[in-house]
Design a protein around this motif. Structure first.
Motif, PDB file in Angstrom:
ATOM      1  N   LEU A  80       0.859  -1.187   0.000  1.00 38.06           N
ATOM      2  CA  LEU A  80       0.000   0.000   0.000  1.00 38.06           C
ATOM      3  C   LEU A  80       0.895   1.236   0.000  1.00 38.06           C
ATOM      4  N   LEU A  81       0.751   2.054  -1.030  1.00 37.89           N
ATOM      5  CA  LEU A  81       1.642   3.195  -1.200  1.00 37.89           C
ATOM      6  C   LEU A  81       0.901   4.499  -0.965  1.00 37.89           C
ATOM      7  N   ASP A  82       1.471   5.315  -0.108  1.00 32.13           N
ATOM      8  CA  ASP A  82       0.935   6.661   0.094  1.00 32.13           C
ATOM      9  C   ASP A  82       1.807   7.599  -0.729  1.00 32.13           C
ATOM     10  N   TYR A  83       1.203   8.457  -1.509  1.00 31.90           N
ATOM     11  CA  TYR A  83       1.986   9.371  -2.348  1.00 31.90           C
ATOM     12  C   TYR A  83       1.136  10.595  -2.657  1.00 31.90           C
ATOM     13  N   GLU A  84       1.820  11.672  -3.029  1.00 32.28           N
ATOM     14  CA  GLU A  84       1.137  12.919  -3.380  1.00 32.28           C
ATOM     15  C   GLU A  84       0.787  12.892  -4.861  1.00 32.28           C
ATOM     16  N   ARG A  85      -0.361  13.428  -5.199  1.00 34.45           N
ATOM     17  CA  ARG A  85      -0.709  13.654  -6.605  1.00 34.45           C
ATOM     18  C   ARG A  85      -0.831  15.164  -6.812  1.00 34.45           C
ATOM     19  N   ASP A  86      -0.283  15.662  -7.922  1.00 31.50           N
ATOM     20  CA  ASP A  86      -0.395  17.105  -8.191  1.00 31.50           C
ATOM     21  C   ASP A  86      -1.858  17.522  -8.294  1.00 31.50           C
ATOM     22  N   VAL A  87      -2.696  16.599  -8.830  1.00 28.94           N
ATOM     23  CA  VAL A  87      -4.100  16.940  -9.047  1.00 28.94           C
ATOM     24  C   VAL A  87      -4.872  17.088  -7.734  1.00 28.94           C
ATOM     25  N   ASP A  88      -4.303  16.610  -6.640  1.00 30.59           N
ATOM     26  CA  ASP A  88      -5.037  16.641  -5.371  1.00 30.59           C
ATOM     27  C   ASP A  88      -5.479  18.051  -4.986  1.00 30.59           C
ATOM     28  N   ARG A  89      -4.709  19.072  -5.391  1.00 29.96           N
ATOM     29  CA  ARG A  89      -5.112  20.438  -4.993  1.00 29.96           C
ATOM     30  C   ARG A  89      -6.381  20.873  -5.719  1.00 29.96           C
TER      31      ARG A  89
END
Ligand code: CMP
Length: 153
Positions: free
Chosen positions: A137-146
């Motif tokens: 299970l990977l936690d990561y940031e997505r640019d689209v999240d904003r």
């Protein structure tokens, strides 16, 4: 509240080549894929996953079906992910599922209803732990999240 939920694209969904279209529906909604794999399901895993249905008359058939061919297991994350995913999937019995839902668009039979999703927070926690190792299970940031997620207050 941010939640995680387990989705299975069951053997009928994989065999009918619907995996990509199903995954797209969750992604388009804004949910984040944090776990994803193709699984040939052992009988013991199937029986554990469906333990709540052990006494039901359809249990044997359900286990046969889910072990009959590979499935795709997915963990999705997002605000109210458990409820959102169940709405995207539609009612368990496809004849009650609204058009525009996965089951309402692709399924006719309860026993072959294309997808499974956790039905609440407890089930989600148990099912995710059953299907995925922590390291998968990977936690990561997505640019689209904003653009998808409101800023934390
Ligand atoms: P699922 O969300 O995977 O959880 C339990 C599954 O049991 C359900 O979807 C159906 O596929 C299956 N199921 C529920 N009721 C019946 C039924 N009456 N006959 C056959 N299968 C059923």
């Amino acid at each position: 509240m941010t939640e995680r939920t387990l989705v299975l694209v069951k053997p009928d969904g994989v065999q009918r080549q619907l995996t990509g279209r199903i995954l797209a529906r969750y992604e388009e909604r804004g949910l984040k894929v944090v776990g994803l794999k193709l699984v040939r399901v052992e009988r013991t895993l199937a029986e554990e996953h469906y333990a709540a249905h052990r006494e039901k008359p359809f249990f044997g058939g359900l286990v046969e079906f889910i072990t009959s061919s590979p499935l795709v297991a997915i963990v999705l994350q997002g605000p109210n992910a458990i409820t959102v995913v169940r709405a995207i999937n539609g009612a368990t019995r496809p004849h009650e599922a609204a058009p525009g839902t996965i089951r309402g668009d692709f399924a006719l039979e309860t026993a072959q209803n294309i997808v499974h999703a956790s039905d609440g927070p407890e089930a989600a926690e148990t099912e995710i732990a059953l299907w995925f190792d922590h390291a998968e299970l990977l936690d990561y940031e997505r640019d689209v999240d904003r653009w998808v997620l409101a800023p934390a207050e």
